[in-house]
Design a protein around this motif. Structure first.
Motif: not given
Length: 428
Positions: A267-280
């Motif tokens: 869960y933590v990894a996918v949340l971070i993944s989504g946050g980084l994509a949002g920064m993109g």
């Protein structure tokens, strides 16, 4: 009484065997390999620029444009790295990035650029949360969930833009003008490099132009992106948390047997993944001289970010090189058009020539032969055309993606449990 030496003499086969262990050869550090590849790339571009007379290959403008266009790809590639190292395939990076573009415009319009960045991270993480619920909790196929997130992101942003932006700008497909990040330059160094670039000295001026483009009018978002590369490496490869997270992507059953909370780490990894994509997504809206929010303005960059991650072999340094390559190809076609892209093909011929020599030294005949065929095809395209069709030029980065993935596929090693379904207590 028999002594140990007597027993040895009577039974030679029982004599102790001394094994001379040769320590394995250690390869070059990752950062040093990256520096070597960067020097090789600059050398190839400088040679191609000199032989073709196309200075755009190494100009400051091209480097600046490439950095700006590489940022969304780099953020998405980092997002893919975090998710897939935990065993979750994240095809939904494109949809999370789309959510980030709308969040960046909305937050920036009402609260400024930093509020826009935080809103982009939040909206991207929300997409990541939905993907985690589907794949981790309910064991939905990762590809199916990712495609659904992409469609959902596009639909949700259309609805929100129509609801929020239409009363303000009168256009449901575009936001009103929003604040942008300021840019910063290393003025003294930039001026000195500019003087070197104008001297048109082979190699030196080319390197000066590229470096000047990377330190002139730089956004804080670019600094954050470049800082996140070593930070991701340190967290994932040099901390207990990172070791546990990566174990979930390699063998979640073994990780569970050692007391690792696999669900929590995924869960933590996918949340971070989504946050980084949002920064993109934010990097498409909040950069100076960039467009405001536009409907579906990502143009497939989430998928290219995923390709950059695969090209980088699921490593931070490698995906940085992939993002730089794709960003450069995209920036070059904007700066120099078809002529510059043809000159880049000439540079690819030179690079393939170097690779062929290396493969011959290693006696890898098939790889050397494939390199010769590839170089011949690219040189024929360069020789037979004065310019590329204008309809094909915008897809330069996509062609580069396909070619690079085809070349890199021989050395890829994904996490073993990437995309595998997991249920607590059901492992062998």
């Amino acid at each position: 009484m028999s002594t140990a030496s007597d027993l040895t003499d009577q039974n030679p086969s029982s004599a102790p065997v001394t094994v001379s262990a040769t320590p394995p050869k250690r390869g070059l550090p990752g950062w040093l390999r990256g520096v070597i590849w960067a020097v090789v790339a600059i050398g190839v571009l400088a040679t191609a620029s000199y032989l073709t007379g196309v200075n755009t290959l190494t100009s400051t403008n091209t480097a600046q444009t490439a950095l700006r266009l590489a940022l969304p790809i780099l953020f998405c590639a980092l997002g893919g790295l975090w998710a897939e190292r935990a065993g979750v395939i994240n095809i939904g990076l494109e949809g999370m990035m789309i959510l980030g573009t709308w969040g960046a415009a909305w937050g920036s319009f009402y609260g400024g650029v930093w509020a826009g960045l935080l809103a982009a991270i939040a909206f991207g993480a929300l997409g990541g949360l939905l993907h985690a619920i589907a794949t981790v909790t309910f064991n939905v196929n990762h590809i199916v969930s990712g495609v659904a997130i992409n469609l959902l992101g596009l639909g949700v942003t259309k609805f929100l833009a129509s609801l929020i932006f239409t009363p303000i700008s009168g256009n449901p497909k575009q936001s009103p003008p929003v604040p942008k990040f300021d840019t910063y330059s290393a003025t003294f160094l930039s001026d000195w490099l500019g003087d070197l670039e104008k001297q048109q000295r082979v190699g030196i001026s080319d390197a000066a132009g590229i470096i000047r483009g990377l330190i002139t009018e730089v956004s804080p978002l670019a600094m954050i992106a470049l800082l996140l590369v070593p930070l991701s490496y340190l967290v994932l490869w040099r901390t207990r948390f990172g070791l546990r997270l990566r174990s979930c992507g390699e063998n979640p059953v073994a990780a569970e047997s050692l007391g690792v909370n696999v669900y929590a780490h995924k869960y933590v990894a996918v949340l971070i993944s989504g946050g980084l994509a949002g920064m993109g997504g934010a990097s498409l809206v909040l950069l100076a001289n960039g467009a405001d929010y536009l409907e579906n303005q990502t143009s497939g960059r989430g998928y290219i970010g995923l390709a950059a991650m695969i090209f980088g072999n699921w490593r931070p340094g490698g995906l940085l090189g992939g993002a730089a390559l794709f960003g450069y190809a995209d920036g070059l076609q904007l700066s120099g058009g078809g002529t510059a892209v043809l000159a880049l093909l000439y540079g690819a011929v030179i690079l393939l020539g170097v690779i062929v020599i290396v493969q011959l030294v290693r006696r890898r005949w098939f790889a050397a032969g494939a390199g010769v065929v590839g170089a011949a095809v690219l040189y024929w395209i360069y020789w037979a055309n004065d310019d590329l069709p204008s309809d094909l030029i915008p897809y330069t980065a996509h062609f580069v993606t396909l070619i690079v993935l085809a070349v890199a596929s021989q050395r890829l090693r994904a996490p073993k449990a990437d995309g595998a379904r997991y249920r607590r207590g059901e492992g062998d």
